[in-house]
Design a protein around this motif. Structure first.
Motif, mmCIF file in Angstrom:
data_model
loop_
_atom_site.group_PDB
_atom_site.id
_atom_site.type_symbol
_atom_site.label_atom_id
_atom_site.label_comp_id
_atom_site.label_asym_id
_atom_site.label_seq_id
_atom_site.Cartn_x
_atom_site.Cartn_y
_atom_site.Cartn_z
ATOM 1 N N ILE A 3 7.199 -0.868 4.243
ATOM 2 C CA ILE A 3 5.751 -0.601 4.278
ATOM 3 C C ILE A 3 5.272 -0.472 5.719
ATOM 4 O O ILE A 3 4.516 0.442 6.057
ATOM 5 C CB ILE A 3 4.989 -1.697 3.515
ATOM 6 C CG1 ILE A 3 5.293 -1.580 2.012
ATOM 7 C CG2 ILE A 3 3.486 -1.614 3.776
ATOM 8 C CD1 ILE A 3 4.833 -2.754 1.184
ATOM 9 N N ALA B 236 5.239 -7.914 2.400
ATOM 10 C CA ALA B 236 4.131 -6.978 2.229
ATOM 11 C C ALA B 236 4.170 -6.387 0.832
ATOM 12 O O ALA B 236 5.244 -6.224 0.243
ATOM 13 C CB ALA B 236 4.194 -5.867 3.273
ATOM 14 N N THR B 237 2.977 -6.074 0.329
ATOM 15 C CA THR B 237 2.842 -5.403 -0.964
ATOM 16 C C THR B 237 1.754 -4.349 -0.842
ATOM 17 O O THR B 237 0.912 -4.413 0.054
ATOM 18 C CB THR B 237 2.465 -6.388 -2.083
ATOM 19 O OG1 THR B 237 1.250 -7.060 -1.724
ATOM 20 C CG2 THR B 237 3.560 -7.407 -2.335
ATOM 21 N N VAL B 238 1.791 -3.405 -1.759
ATOM 22 C CA VAL B 238 0.756 -2.385 -1.852
ATOM 23 C C VAL B 238 0.171 -2.496 -3.258
ATOM 24 O O VAL B 238 0.916 -2.449 -4.245
ATOM 25 C CB VAL B 238 1.324 -0.970 -1.625
ATOM 26 C CG1 VAL B 238 0.242 0.077 -1.756
ATOM 27 C CG2 VAL B 238 2.010 -0.878 -0.269
ATOM 28 N N VAL C 172 -2.712 -2.398 1.517
ATOM 29 C CA VAL C 172 -1.544 -3.184 1.934
ATOM 30 C C VAL C 172 -1.969 -4.616 2.203
ATOM 31 O O VAL C 172 -2.993 -4.861 2.842
ATOM 32 C CB VAL C 172 -0.911 -2.577 3.203
ATOM 33 C CG1 VAL C 172 0.233 -3.445 3.705
ATOM 34 C CG2 VAL C 172 -0.437 -1.161 2.926
#
Length: 96
Positions: A11, A79-81, A87
């Motif tokens: 990411i 991290a994630t979306v 984000v």
């Protein structure tokens, strides 16, 4: 030393590539605010600031402000979306 999960690495590399064409560019993590609870900001920077620690590899450079480097020395950045494309970065303890 701060480490990144595979998700965070992917990411962050995507964010840097979208916001900069400079091969030396990276994700910069720096302190924000002056509260008892540390807060960090993440931005894309074309080069590290003087005193920044540089970590990463050929795919991604991460620039850590000196105080941040010390505070995150024993952490993992994930991290994630979300569904809207926002984000989120999360700090986790490094496994023992």
């Amino acid at each position: 030393m701060l480490t990144l999960t595979d998700n965070a690495n992917t990411i962050a590399a995507t964010i840097v590539a979208q916001q900069s064409t400079t091969p030396e560019a990276g994700l910069r993590i720096h302190s924000s605010g002056t509260t008892d609870e540390p807060r960090f900001s993440v931005t894309v920077a074309s080069v590290p600031e003087p005193g920044d620690e540089v970590i990463g590899d050929e795919e991604l450079h991460v620039f850590l402000e000196q105080a941040v480097s010390e505070a995150l020395d024993d952490k993992v950045l994930d991290a994630t979306v979300d569904e809207q494309g926002a984000v989120s970065f999360t700090l986790l303890p490094q496994p023992a």
